[in-house]
Enzyme design. Structure first.
Site, PDB file in Angstrom:
ATOM      1  N   ASN A  88       0.812  -1.225   0.000  1.00  0.00           N
ATOM      2  CA  ASN A  88       0.000   0.000   0.000  1.00  0.00           C
ATOM      3  C   ASN A  88       0.845   1.276   0.000  1.00  0.00           C
ATOM      4  O   ASN A  88       0.365   2.335  -0.394  1.00  0.00           O
ATOM      5  CB  ASN A  88      -0.924  -0.045   1.222  1.00  0.00           C
ATOM      6  CG  ASN A  88      -1.566   1.285   1.518  1.00  0.00           C
ATOM      7  OD1 ASN A  88      -2.505   1.696   0.846  1.00  0.00           O
ATOM      8  ND2 ASN A  88      -1.042   2.003   2.523  1.00  0.00           N
ATOM      9  N   TYR A 153       3.356   8.911 -11.404  1.00  0.00           N
ATOM     10  CA  TYR A 153       2.432   8.132 -10.564  1.00  0.00           C
ATOM     11  C   TYR A 153       1.611   7.155 -11.426  1.00  0.00           C
ATOM     12  O   TYR A 153       1.454   5.976 -11.078  1.00  0.00           O
ATOM     13  CB  TYR A 153       1.528   9.118  -9.833  1.00  0.00           C
ATOM     14  CG  TYR A 153       0.578   8.544  -8.819  1.00  0.00           C
ATOM     15  CD1 TYR A 153       0.982   8.312  -7.509  1.00  0.00           C
ATOM     16  CD2 TYR A 153      -0.746   8.264  -9.157  1.00  0.00           C
ATOM     17  CE1 TYR A 153       0.087   7.809  -6.566  1.00  0.00           C
ATOM     18  CE2 TYR A 153      -1.644   7.767  -8.233  1.00  0.00           C
ATOM     19  CZ  TYR A 153      -1.225   7.547  -6.926  1.00  0.00           C
ATOM     20  OH  TYR A 153      -2.114   7.049  -6.004  1.00  0.00           O
ATOM     21  N   ALA A 155       2.423   5.917 -14.317  1.00  0.00           N
ATOM     22  CA  ALA A 155       3.314   4.857 -14.816  1.00  0.00           C
ATOM     23  C   ALA A 155       3.564   3.818 -13.727  1.00  0.00           C
ATOM     24  O   ALA A 155       3.536   2.612 -13.985  1.00  0.00           O
ATOM     25  CB  ALA A 155       4.635   5.463 -15.283  1.00  0.00           C
TER      26      ALA A 155
HETATM   27  P1  NAP Z   1      -1.184   8.733   2.700  1.00  0.00           P
HETATM   28  O1  NAP Z   1      -2.299   9.109   3.596  1.00  0.00           O
HETATM   29  O2  NAP Z   1      -0.278   9.781   2.149  1.00  0.00           O
HETATM   30  O3  NAP Z   1      -0.296   7.611   3.435  1.00  0.00           O
HETATM   31  C1  NAP Z   1       0.845   7.118   2.805  1.00  0.00           C
HETATM   32  C2  NAP Z   1       1.396   5.980   3.620  1.00  0.00           C
HETATM   33  O4  NAP Z   1       2.519   5.410   2.922  1.00  0.00           O
HETATM   34  C3  NAP Z   1       1.909   6.413   4.977  1.00  0.00           C
HETATM   35  O5  NAP Z   1       1.644   5.373   5.900  1.00  0.00           O
HETATM   36  C4  NAP Z   1       3.417   6.553   4.747  1.00  0.00           C
HETATM   37  O6  NAP Z   1       4.209   6.368   5.926  1.00  0.00           O
HETATM   38  C5  NAP Z   1       3.646   5.407   3.782  1.00  0.00           C
HETATM   39  N1  NAP Z   1       4.861   5.538   2.985  1.00  0.00           N
HETATM   40  C6  NAP Z   1       5.187   6.532   2.111  1.00  0.00           C
HETATM   41  N2  NAP Z   1       6.404   6.302   1.586  1.00  0.00           N
HETATM   42  C7  NAP Z   1       6.847   5.138   2.149  1.00  0.00           C
HETATM   43  C8  NAP Z   1       8.036   4.387   2.027  1.00  0.00           C
HETATM   44  N3  NAP Z   1       9.043   4.774   1.210  1.00  0.00           N
HETATM   45  N4  NAP Z   1       8.174   3.265   2.774  1.00  0.00           N
HETATM   46  C9  NAP Z   1       7.186   2.863   3.607  1.00  0.00           C
HETATM   47  N5  NAP Z   1       6.033   3.537   3.766  1.00  0.00           N
HETATM   48  C10 NAP Z   1       5.874   4.662   3.037  1.00  0.00           C
HETATM   49  O7  NAP Z   1      -1.722   7.975   1.396  1.00  0.00           O
HETATM   50  P2  NAP Z   1      -3.102   7.183   1.137  1.00  0.00           P
HETATM   51  O8  NAP Z   1      -4.035   8.106   0.488  1.00  0.00           O
HETATM   52  O9  NAP Z   1      -3.513   6.434   2.332  1.00  0.00           O
HETATM   53  O10 NAP Z   1      -2.612   6.181  -0.009  1.00  0.00           O
HETATM   54  C11 NAP Z   1      -2.259   4.844   0.259  1.00  0.00           C
HETATM   55  C12 NAP Z   1      -2.075   4.137  -1.088  1.00  0.00           C
HETATM   56  O11 NAP Z   1      -3.275   4.251  -1.843  1.00  0.00           O
HETATM   57  C13 NAP Z   1      -0.970   4.720  -1.950  1.00  0.00           C
HETATM   58  O12 NAP Z   1      -0.307   3.683  -2.656  1.00  0.00           O
HETATM   59  C14 NAP Z   1      -1.735   5.591  -2.936  1.00  0.00           C
HETATM   60  O13 NAP Z   1      -1.022   5.766  -4.137  1.00  0.00           O
HETATM   61  C15 NAP Z   1      -2.984   4.770  -3.125  1.00  0.00           C
HETATM   62  N6  NAP Z   1      -4.124   5.548  -3.613  1.00  0.00           N
HETATM   63  C16 NAP Z   1      -4.638   6.579  -2.883  1.00  0.00           C
HETATM   64  C17 NAP Z   1      -5.711   7.287  -3.387  1.00  0.00           C
HETATM   65  C18 NAP Z   1      -6.343   8.437  -2.652  1.00  0.00           C
HETATM   66  O14 NAP Z   1      -7.203   9.117  -3.239  1.00  0.00           O
HETATM   67  N7  NAP Z   1      -5.966   8.693  -1.407  1.00  0.00           N
HETATM   68  C19 NAP Z   1      -6.252   6.947  -4.631  1.00  0.00           C
HETATM   69  C20 NAP Z   1      -5.707   5.891  -5.328  1.00  0.00           C
HETATM   70  C21 NAP Z   1      -4.647   5.185  -4.822  1.00  0.00           C
HETATM   71  P3  NAP Z   1       4.583   7.627   6.892  1.00  0.00           P
HETATM   72  O15 NAP Z   1       3.338   7.911   7.691  1.00  0.00           O
HETATM   73  O16 NAP Z   1       5.705   7.111   7.733  1.00  0.00           O
HETATM   74  O17 NAP Z   1       4.949   8.747   5.992  1.00  0.00           O
END
Ligand code: NAP
Length: 242
Positions: A88, A153, A155
């Site tokens: 994730n 992103y 890609a």
């Molecule tokens: P978020 O709130 O920004 O949380 C990101 C999470 O990823 C945090 O727990 C962060 O840890 C962790 N992280 C970031 N870089 C990392 C690394 N190098 N190693 C380990 N952990 C890392 O994002 P989210 O919205 O929950 O998104 C979660 C996933 O869903 C992502 O893959 C995102 O691309 C995907 N997604 C999100 C959406 C949306 O609308 N939100 C839509 C489609 C897909 P820290 O807290 O330590 O920074």
């Protein structure tokens, strides 16, 4: 005991997935990279459900850090294995391609795509031996249709979808399923800088999704009842055309 490892479990969708899996009684390993307080908050919520939770801090983009962290975990858990992996962790570094820096390209690809490769490869052997496993990759609408300003992103998520479909066929004989989830706009830190009032007009359901809604889908794919679903990309986007 079978554990689930959720990368990026400290916040947003990852946190909701940790809690949902814990609600189903699954012990959870919460990975994150820097936000100790948020990770501890997830752990507290998991433990409040009476389920075992553990923090495992490592950078999903670093193969050395991954090997080290998982080696250590395994050495301290002789009778346990990681049977559910939710890839994730992800970041956004948006820019128009003409202005995009190498760093913006590489950081996004390294976290999402290379992170998937390093972590999944490391855990596959244990799942193959147990003849049991669930791998769920967090893709995105951007990886299906492409989003301007997100060439990096899009890609990374499109590649993750290709990898999901290929790996699913490799490991199906060992009863390991590999699926991707493709959310649209979900409320989280990642989307808090977006203009929700404007963007939600694009969504037939006229709202952003909630992390808990994505988590419910992930939990289904992580469970026993989804045993015959593999190599799929399941959209969860309130009806946004893909
Ligand atoms: P978020 O709130 O920004 O949380 C990101 C999470 O990823 C945090 O727990 C962060 O840890 C962790 N992280 C970031 N870089 C990392 C690394 N190098 N190693 C380990 N952990 C890392 O994002 P989210 O919205 O929950 O998104 C979660 C996933 O869903 C992502 O893959 C995102 O691309 C995907 N997604 C999100 C959406 C949306 O609308 N939100 C839509 C489609 C897909 P820290 O807290 O330590 O920074």
């Amino acid at each position: 005991m079978k554990y689930a490892l959720v990368t990026g479990g400290s916040r947003g969708i990852g946190r909701a997935v940790c809690i949902k899996l814990a609600q189903a009684g699954t012990p959870v390993i919460i990975n994150y990279v820097s936000n100790d307080d948020a990770a501890r908050q997830t752990l507290t919520e998991v433990e409040a459900l009476g389920v075992k939770g553990e923090l495992l801090k490592f950078d999903a983009a670093s193969p050395e850090a991954i090997e080290q962290a998982i080696d250590k975990w395994e050495s301290e858990h002789n009778d346990d294995y990681i049977g559910i992996l939710v890839n994730n962790a992800g970041i956004r570094k948006d820019n128009l391609m003409i202005f995009m820096q190498n760093e913006e390209w590489n950081d996004v690809l390294n976290t999402t795509l290379n992170g998937f490769f390093y972590i999944t490869r490391r855990l596959l052997k244990g799942m193959m031996t147990k003849r049991n496993g669930r791998i769920i990759n967090m893709a995105s609408l951007s990886g299906l249709k492409g989003m301007p300003g997100q060439v990096n992103y899009s890609a990374s998520k499109a590649a993750l979808i290709g990898a999901t479909k290929a790996l699913a066929q490799e490991v199906a004989p060992r009863k390991i399923t590999v699926n991707a989830v493709a959310p649209g706009f979900i409320e989280s830190d990642m989307t808090k800088d977006l203009n929700e009032d404007e963007l939600k007009k694009l969504v037939p359901m006229n709202r952003f999704g909630k992390s808990e809604e994505v988590a419910a889908l992930v939990a289904f794919l992580a469970g026993d009842e989804s045993a015959y679903i593999t190599g799929e990309v399941i959209s969860i986007n309130g009806g946004l055309y893909t």
